[in-house]
Design an enzyme around this catalytic site. Structure first.
Site, PDB file in Angstrom:
ATOM      1  N   CYS A 110       0.841  -1.205   0.000  1.00 25.35           N
ATOM      2  CA  CYS A 110       0.000   0.000   0.000  1.00 25.35           C
ATOM      3  C   CYS A 110       0.877   1.256   0.000  1.00 25.35           C
ATOM      4  O   CYS A 110       1.789   1.394   0.825  1.00 25.35           O
ATOM      5  CB  CYS A 110      -0.914   0.017   1.214  1.00 25.35           C
ATOM      6  SG  CYS A 110      -1.979   1.487   1.271  1.00 25.35           S
ATOM      7  N   ASN A 214      -0.021  -7.985 -11.170  1.00 29.79           N
ATOM      8  CA  ASN A 214      -1.118  -7.044 -10.930  1.00 29.79           C
ATOM      9  C   ASN A 214      -0.758  -5.697 -11.549  1.00 29.79           C
ATOM     10  O   ASN A 214       0.387  -5.267 -11.487  1.00 29.79           O
ATOM     11  CB  ASN A 214      -1.347  -6.912  -9.422  1.00 29.79           C
ATOM     12  CG  ASN A 214      -2.330  -5.818  -9.041  1.00 29.79           C
ATOM     13  OD1 ASN A 214      -2.028  -4.969  -8.221  1.00 29.79           O
ATOM     14  ND2 ASN A 214      -3.499  -5.815  -9.641  1.00 29.79           N
TER      15      ASN A 214
END
Length: 334
Positions: A110, A214
């Site tokens: 994150c 991703n």
């Protein structure tokens, strides 16, 4: 054997997105994507604070637990946690076992400042020794459930060559790599060539850890192509789910008809949007209704009158108003 061992290859995963893939939206996605002929996928929860679960007073913990609500229709489902305190991570992992999750994932990617200031998320890339301790703690608490990690190529620069081996040393079940650094956020195209390199590093180390890529995937077909090109074991799809809970469903008439502005398709999409809103209000009454507004932007676009309808929806304050607005709009456009 875990679900990682038995999942169809390539493996597809629904990305954990804060204030997006909440309990309400995940149920909607499962209803419309986990259907006969659809593409099997693994569900991730939003990330939840391990420190909060371990330390928060009862009221705060109750809100965090709402982020971990799920139904059997969503299986296999993985609880994602963030944190830099090994003891608290072990607690969170034990809780995931009690709640019946199929696996545990640790967020080490994150890029948000509020998370980084806690020494977690992508901040783990700066401290691989602590990262390994947190992973070990999660494994202790997991009691045999598979533990995985979601991360990035690096912090301010590409550190894949140094960072990935430290993760692989911990014998994780899987590692999902967002093909950008923390500094890049989503401002540059995802570098899938680095996913290919991650696969090479994994193979050079003779590790059994799965590698998933991703970043910038537009649909399942695109994900399949990227997996084939890189040799990855699977892919995680994120933004492609916005306004499209049919992402993993078969390529039906509904999906194709969006391109030709089919009236029935538009009505179905708007009805599901209303259903999504009602479920959000029912399951997550403690959350701000404003969170649904980003979904309306995704559901309502690409057809005549969409801008006007979106403007009306942005004024609504609850599910009833959304339903009434949609009914009125559909009646006027039949």
């Amino acid at each position: 054997m875990s679900f990682w061992d038995t999942s169809e290859r390539p493996i597809f995963v629904l990305a954990p997105m804060a204030d997006v893939t909440d309990a309400a939206f995940r149920r909607i996605i499962a209803k419309y994507s986990k259907v006969p002929g659809g593409t099997p996928y693994i569900t991730w929860t939003e990330f939840v604070s391990a420190d909060g679960l371990a330390r928060a007073p009862e009221a705060g913990k109750k809100k965090l637990l709402a982020d971990l609500m799920y139904t059997d229709a969503e299986r296999p489902i993985v609880a994602q946690f963030f944190g830099s305190n090994p003891q608290n991570m072990e607690y969170a992992a034990r809780l995931a076992v009690e709640l019946g999750f199929d696996g545990i994932d640790l967020n080490m990617g994150c890029p948000v400042d509020a998370i980084l200031h806690q020494g977690t998320g992508a901040a783990h890339i700066h401290n691989p020794v602590l990262a390994q301790e947190v992973i070990a703690a999660a494994k202790r608490g997991a009691n045999g459930l598979p533990v995985s990690v979601k991360t990035r190529l690096g912090y301010n620069k590409d550190e894949l060559e140094e960072w990935l081996p430290r993760l692989l040393e911990t014998e994780l079940a899987a590692i999902t790599i967002h093909a950008r650094t923390r500094k890049e956020m989503s401002l540059v195209p995802a570098r899938w060539d680095r996913i290919a390199r991650a696969v090479e590093i994994r193979n050079e180390m003779q590790s059994g850890t799965l590698i998933l890529g991703n970043g910038d995937l537009i649909d399942v077909a695109d994900a399949r192509m990227k997996v084939t090109e890189t040799g990855a074991d699977g892919a995680m799809l994120g933004r492609a789910i916005f306004g499209n809970p049919w992402l993993f469903a078969p390529q039906t008439t509904f999906q194709h008809s969006q391109e030709c502005e089919n009236v029935v398709a538009k009505e179905e999409k708007l009805r599901v949007m209303v259903e999504h809103t009602q479920l959000f209000e029912e399951l997550l009454p403690h959350k701000s209704f404003m969170l649904m507004k980003k979904h309306y932007k995704a559901y309502v676009h690409g057809f005549e009158g969409a801008a006007e309808l979106r403007a009306e929806l942005m004024l609504a304050a609850d599910a009833r108003a959304i339903s009434e607005t949609v009914d009125k709009w559909l009646a006027a456009h039949r």
